[in-house]
Design an enzyme around this catalytic site. Sequence first.
Site, PDB file in Angstrom:
ATOM      1  N   LYS A 257      43.791  28.166  27.952  1.00 42.89           N
ATOM      2  CA  LYS A 257      42.459  27.458  27.139  1.00 42.89           C
ATOM      3  C   LYS A 257      42.237  27.146  25.650  1.00 42.89           C
ATOM      4  CE  LYS A 257      39.517  29.595  31.659  1.00 42.89           C
ATOM      5  NZ  LYS A 257      38.400  30.381  31.978  1.00 42.89           N
TER       6      LYS A 257
ATOM      7  N   ASP B 299      32.384  27.484  31.914  1.00 41.37           N
ATOM      8  CA  ASP B 299      31.882  28.641  31.784  1.00 41.37           C
ATOM      9  C   ASP B 299      31.263  29.222  31.506  1.00 41.37           C
ATOM     10  OD1 ASP B 299      35.001  29.290  33.028  1.00 41.37           O
ATOM     11  OD2 ASP B 299      35.863  29.681  31.241  1.00 41.37           O
TER      12      ASP B 299
END
Length: 254
Positions: free
Chosen positions: A59, A96
């Site tokens: 990420k 997220d």
Amino acid sequence: MDNKLCGLVGERLSHSYSAVIHEMLGNSEYRLFELAPEELDAFFARDDIYAVNVTIPYKRTVLRYCSKLSDEAEEIGAVNTMLRSEDGSFVGYNTDLYGFEYMLRRADISLEGRKLLILGSGGASRTVQIAAKRGSASEIVVISRTGENNYSNLELHADAEIIINTTPVGMYPDTEGKPISLEKFPDCRAVVDLIYNPTMTPLLKEAKRKGLNYTNGLSMLAAQAKAAEELFFGEILPDALTESVLKRLEEEQE
Ligand code: NAP
């Protein structure tokens, strides 16, 4: 999507639910791209990749393949969704945060004015810290194995009201693990575990036994995927779709 590829990039994907989730969200072309670190340069140089989600441990690594970042991705310093822009370069997003906020709303957990204990200091912890600031938590304490606030001086924060686990402790296959005991936190009213496999970690079982409000990470997983598909398709999808994905995931885990 006109032969343009999309899917999930990560290092180990054999236990990923993503293909099932994205198929339910209407994307039947979603693939899993299991890549070693040395394969990333060649992957992101391909011109047939349209959009990807990104998971552990990439990420932050993929920041270097993005020409632009959304405000959320910039603030968190991590990307979980990449979309090809008109000039051919990738724009990085982070859904997220949306997923985490959806999970809290769904579980009726408000951070406003609460003292929060966040276990772990990795990527998910950063997302939670941003959400906690946005949600006006009164105090945010990060417990890190190597930090000033750590597992040997938890008594300094015995007044924590909401505890959020962002560590992998309790996650499949080591499902017996529990990062802390709730006995030390008499003011605790809600426990959030970002883990979704299993749905009831030992930490959540203790929260349930104590009659506290709690949630696992399954709704965050479904909601972040819905938000990613909205970026892929360029249209808003209903929350009802998140809920039907969630229901299916819950049924599969029973
Ligand atoms: P990460 O970047 O590797 O961070 C995890 C952090 O947990 C580490 O930085 C470490 O913090 C702590 N930690 C690691 N091993 C530990 C251990 N054995 N004991 C105690 N602490 C430990 O991973 P992540 O991307 O943040 O993901 C963390 C968890 O969140 C995973 O279980 C992942 O599946 C889950 N997650 C769920 C969703 C969802 O949609 N539900 C989304 C993202 C992540 P310290 O070194 O500071 O102790």
